[in-house]
Motif scaffolding. Structure first.
Motif, PDB file in Angstrom:
ATOM      1  N   ASP A 173      -4.161  -4.622   1.404  1.00 45.66           N
ATOM      2  CA  ASP A 173      -5.472  -4.087   1.758  1.00 45.66           C
ATOM      3  C   ASP A 173      -5.931  -3.111   0.675  1.00 45.66           C
ATOM      4  O   ASP A 173      -6.872  -3.384  -0.071  1.00 45.66           O
ATOM      5  N   TYR A 174      -5.276  -1.955   0.562  1.00 48.07           N
ATOM      6  CA  TYR A 174      -5.600  -0.958  -0.466  1.00 48.07           C
ATOM      7  C   TYR A 174      -4.349  -0.634  -1.269  1.00 48.07           C
ATOM      8  O   TYR A 174      -3.234  -0.663  -0.747  1.00 48.07           O
ATOM      9  N   GLU A 197      -1.019  -9.333  -2.933  1.00 47.03           N
ATOM     10  CA  GLU A 197      -2.177  -9.069  -2.084  1.00 47.03           C
ATOM     11  C   GLU A 197      -1.852  -7.977  -1.079  1.00 47.03           C
ATOM     12  O   GLU A 197      -0.760  -7.955  -0.494  1.00 47.03           O
ATOM     13  N   THR A 202       0.826  -1.208   0.000  1.00 47.08           N
ATOM     14  CA  THR A 202       0.000   0.000   0.000  1.00 47.08           C
ATOM     15  C   THR A 202       0.861   1.258   0.000  1.00 47.08           C
ATOM     16  O   THR A 202       1.807   1.371   0.779  1.00 47.08           O
ATOM     17  N   ASP A 261     -14.522   5.012   7.161  1.00 48.76           N
ATOM     18  CA  ASP A 261     -14.514   3.593   7.502  1.00 48.76           C
ATOM     19  C   ASP A 261     -15.505   3.301   8.614  1.00 48.76           C
ATOM     20  O   ASP A 261     -16.067   4.202   9.237  1.00 48.76           O
ATOM     21  N   ALA A 266      -6.438  -6.582  -4.301  1.00 45.74           N
ATOM     22  CA  ALA A 266      -6.496  -5.476  -3.340  1.00 45.74           C
ATOM     23  C   ALA A 266      -7.778  -4.698  -3.557  1.00 45.74           C
ATOM     24  O   ALA A 266      -8.529  -4.931  -4.508  1.00 45.74           O
ATOM     25  N   ASN A 267      -8.029  -3.757  -2.670  1.00 47.55           N
ATOM     26  CA  ASN A 267      -9.008  -2.712  -2.914  1.00 47.55           C
ATOM     27  C   ASN A 267      -8.251  -1.534  -3.532  1.00 47.55           C
ATOM     28  O   ASN A 267      -7.032  -1.445  -3.406  1.00 47.55           O
ATOM     29  N   LYS A 302      -8.593   4.150  -0.510  1.00 47.12           N
ATOM     30  CA  LYS A 302      -9.316   4.508   0.707  1.00 47.12           C
ATOM     31  C   LYS A 302      -8.942   5.936   1.078  1.00 47.12           C
ATOM     32  O   LYS A 302      -7.764   6.301   1.085  1.00 47.12           O
TER      33      LYS A 302
END
Length: 352
Positions: A93-94, A91, A69, A160, A130-131, A134
């Protein structure tokens, strides 16, 4: 006198530290190459952003791989070429995590906070790993001309669930969301927890949920178009992958105003779970994707005003309205219904 390699490296390090400390107003990623030990472009982007606190980082056209990230917490804004293409290769999260808190707590010499942060351009392909982005802790922020592709769960997350990433007054325009990979059913284009935001001219294609407002105050959506169907079925004979349990607009938090928005081909067009106004909105089901039982409006709770809308029936078992209009306080006026029979409307005659 020639400098040896160690002295050159030390000099470069000192220059970078000085720039970061005093906060250069502008920098280009082109001036921050990969260094030994970098496994992707994540590190160089982070270094470049760190060099411009409260400034602007320009990212030129190119292909960029991210394996971790990129976190921006120093109020640096991003001005990315429309062909600056970021792809997740591991992989995480964001792909991009933007926390604007420092801009809301640090006053400039004139005593004002920074209300001019922005993210502009860029094409983020999460590749199912991933996303995408954010964003939170902003107090007026502009997001525009950005593409979000193939997130494992969320294209754009605003705030969030824990309320640690609050904020308000996001001005978001010309955002494009496109899912083109199989195996990602259940994902969401935009997930919104904050309020007082404005979303204009956003297009979301083939996500199970297009826009999910989970919490926040007032949010405004203008000319947002959500549609599904291009991805084939996961198994032969099933509904197309992203149409299973699909919802164009899921409005569960705060109070939402939708003006000239278009719910186009989903099992549910508008799922209403909080006070909502639909003004000049439309629903259409593209029947070539073989979904024959969509519901235009699923009114679970909240006061709902539906005015000047255009709802078209194209499939055999469409239902216009599901819910209790008396209990949930429905206001219905001046709407155009095409091809719906009385038995397919779901509303008492006095509402029509």
């Amino acid at each position: 006198m020639k400098l040896n390699a160690k002295l050159i490296a030390l000099s470069a390090s000192l220059i970078f530290s000085c720039l970061a400390a005093r906060g250069a107003s502008e920098a280009s990623l082109a001036d921050f190459p990969r260094l030994g030990g970098d496994t992707s472009d994540s590190e160089r982007i982070s270094r470049a952003a760190s060099s411009v606190p409260f400034g602007v980082l320009k990212i030129p056209a190119g292909e960029y791989e991210l394996d971790k990230t990129v976190r921006i917490t120093n109020a640096a804004s991003l001005k990315m070429h429309k062909a600056a293409k970021f792809r997740a290769v591991k992989e995480m999260d964001y792909m991009l995590f933007y926390d604007g808190k420092v801009a809301c707590t640090t006053k400039h010499r004139d005593g004002a906070f920074d209300h001019s942060m922005f993210i502009e351009g860029g094409d983020f392909n999460a590749a199912g790993l991933a996303n995408c982005i954010k964003l939170g802790n902003y107090f007026h922020f502009t997001l525009r001309d950005t593409v979000f592709r193939n997130p494992k769960r969320f294209g754009l997350t605003v705030g969030d669930e824990s309320k640690k990433m609050g904020g308000y007054e996001l001005i978001a325009t010309n955002l494009y969301f496109r899912n083109s990979m199989s195996g990602l059913a259940g994902n969401t284009g935009m997930c919104i927890y904050n309020g007082d935001n404005h979303f204009t001219d956003c297009v979301i294609v083939d996500y199970t949920i297009g826009i999910d407002v989970r919490r926040g105050g007032s949010n405004r959506f203008t000319r947002c178009h959500i549609w599904g169907g291009p991805l084939p079925s996961a198994k032969k004979g099933e509904l197309r992958e992203m149409l299973k349990d699909s919802i164009c607009f899921k409005l569960s938090g705060g109070e939402s105003l939708l003006r000239d928005c278009y719910a186009d081909t989903a099992l549910t067009g508008f799922k209403i779970e909080a006070n909502t106004r639909l003004l000049g909105c439309s629903f259409y089901n593209n029947y070539r994707f073989k979904m024959d039982n969509p519901t235009v409006i699923d009114h679970v709770k909240g006061i709902l005003l539906v005015s000047d809308c255009y709802f078209s029936k194209t499939s055999p078992n469409s239902l216009l309205y599901k819910g209790d209009p008396e209990k949930n306080k429905l206001i219905w006026r001046d709407n155009i219904l095409i091809n719906f029979k009385d038995s397919e409307i779901g509303l008492p005659q006095k509402f029509l």
